[in-house]
Write an enzyme that holds these catalytic residues in place. Structure first.
Site, PDB file in Angstrom:
ATOM      1  N   THR A 141      64.098 -37.036  58.588  1.00  0.00           N
ATOM      2  CA  THR A 141      65.487 -36.599  58.996  1.00  0.00           C
ATOM      3  C   THR A 141      65.542 -35.754  59.962  1.00  0.00           C
ATOM      4  O   THR A 141      64.757 -34.729  60.178  1.00  0.00           O
ATOM      5  CB  THR A 141      66.476 -35.923  57.998  1.00  0.00           C
ATOM      6  OG1 THR A 141      66.454 -36.785  56.659  1.00  0.00           O
ATOM      7  CG2 THR A 141      67.784 -35.702  58.414  1.00  0.00           C
ATOM      8  N   LEU A 178      64.816 -29.884  55.980  1.00  0.00           N
ATOM      9  CA  LEU A 178      65.313 -30.932  56.317  1.00  0.00           C
ATOM     10  C   LEU A 178      64.307 -32.184  55.688  1.00  0.00           C
ATOM     11  O   LEU A 178      62.808 -31.656  56.125  1.00  0.00           O
ATOM     12  CB  LEU A 178      65.812 -31.560  57.548  1.00  0.00           C
ATOM     13  CG  LEU A 178      67.113 -30.857  58.220  1.00  0.00           C
ATOM     14  CD1 LEU A 178      67.170 -31.089  59.617  1.00  0.00           C
ATOM     15  CD2 LEU A 178      68.228 -31.333  57.516  1.00  0.00           C
ATOM     16  N   ASP A 179      64.407 -33.239  55.190  1.00  0.00           N
ATOM     17  CA  ASP A 179      63.349 -34.300  54.946  1.00  0.00           C
ATOM     18  C   ASP A 179      62.560 -34.661  56.161  1.00  0.00           C
ATOM     19  O   ASP A 179      63.125 -34.425  57.345  1.00  0.00           O
ATOM     20  CB  ASP A 179      64.097 -35.279  54.184  1.00  0.00           C
ATOM     21  CG  ASP A 179      64.522 -35.196  52.775  1.00  0.00           C
ATOM     22  OD1 ASP A 179      64.045 -34.081  52.201  1.00  0.00           O
ATOM     23  OD2 ASP A 179      65.493 -36.134  52.321  1.00  0.00           O
ATOM     24  N   ARG A 180      61.439 -34.810  55.967  1.00  0.00           N
ATOM     25  CA  ARG A 180      60.437 -35.070  57.176  1.00  0.00           C
ATOM     26  C   ARG A 180      61.136 -36.226  58.031  1.00  0.00           C
ATOM     27  O   ARG A 180      61.258 -35.974  59.470  1.00  0.00           O
ATOM     28  CB  ARG A 180      59.197 -35.653  56.744  1.00  0.00           C
ATOM     29  CG  ARG A 180      58.022 -35.834  57.727  1.00  0.00           C
ATOM     30  CD  ARG A 180      56.807 -36.246  57.024  1.00  0.00           C
ATOM     31  NE  ARG A 180      55.633 -36.255  58.104  1.00  0.00           N
ATOM     32  CZ  ARG A 180      54.327 -36.153  58.113  1.00  0.00           C
ATOM     33  NH1 ARG A 180      54.141 -35.991  56.693  1.00  0.00           N
ATOM     34  NH2 ARG A 180      53.619 -35.921  58.797  1.00  0.00           N
TER      35      ARG A 180
END
Length: 259
Positions: A57, A53-55
């Protein structure tokens, strides 16, 4: 400690807080607290990533407890055999439901991807979206005397980098708190008037077949304090009844901005 939402002898799933890196990166050498090491220390055994997951998110993050299970999970992600459901707060009123088929060119990092080909053509990218709720707030952000927002459910059918952020931006309804593809004036306004200064994108659930037993699993991640507060302010607290609430202790040193 992180919230463990599922664990058995083969895999573990946690609720990733916004601002946390999934694993160590040479691009973020100074970051001391990351999900993989935290989970490893918390459960006392090594974990193996199956996706990321993106940082900025938050939400469901699934890991294998062996390299083989991690590989099997990665295959399921790559072959789109899982159903990923996200929720987002976006600018403006986005109502109805549609399938967005909009190819995306690959986003390259200046350092991490400096040897990658910049001439790669657009790749297929499909997102199913559904508007759940709207609100109009008596706050002037920009040229209008009021501000409008929507709660949206998203199911990506492909996994391109920043796909959901880029697709919502393409629809002219950028996700609140997106510092890369969003509306910076709206981001500042929401932070000032509603006390929310994070990316409002949450990986709410993940549905899959267990890679070892074959049983169906639905993993759900609760909403953190900032999500709860904004849902309350916008009168949306009853629109996501299946998603529980969770409280995270603030960990010193966590960077809440996206990279």
């Amino acid at each position: 400690m992180l919230e463990i939402i599922y664990q058995d002898e083969w895999l573990v799933a946690v609720n990733k807080p916004a601002g946390w890196l999934v694993h160590r990166s040479w691009l973020d050498r100074k970051e001391k607290v990351v999900v993989m090491q935290t989970v490893r220390d918390q459960i006392g055994q090594h974990v193996f990533t199956a996706h990321r997951l993106d940082r900025p998110t938050s939400g469901v993050l699934l890991m294998g407890l062996s390299s083989e299970v991690g590989r099997l999970l990665s295959q399921q992600f790559e072959q789109h055999q899982m159903v990923k459901t996200y929720h987002a707060v976006v600018r403006g009123w986005l109502e109805g439901a549609e399938r967005l088929d909009y190819p995306l060119t690959e986003e390259l990092d200046k350092i991490g991807d400096k040897y990658a080909s910049p001439d790669k053509g657009p790749q297929p990218a499909v997102t199913h979206w559904c508007g759940l709720a709207i609100t109009e707030q008596p706050v002037a952000i920009g040229r209008y005397p009021t501000s409008r927002y929507s709660l949206v459910e998203l199911q990506p059918a492909t996994g391109r980098k920043h796909q959901l952020r880029r697709h919502l931006s393409h629809l002219r309804h950028p996700i609140i708190g997106d510092t890369t593809h969003g509306d910076l004036r709206q981001n500042r306004g929401v932070a000032q008037h509603f006390g929310c200064d994070r990316l409002m994108l949450h990986a709410s659930s993940l549905a899959l077949n267990h890679p070892v037993t074959g049983e169906p699993l639905i993993l759900r991640a609760g909403l953190d304090h900032e999500w709860q507060r904004l849902m309350q302010q916008f009168g949306w607290q009853h629109h996501l009844p299946d998603i529980p609430r969770v409280e995270f202790a603030q960990t010193p040193g966590q960077d809440r901005e996206s990279h």
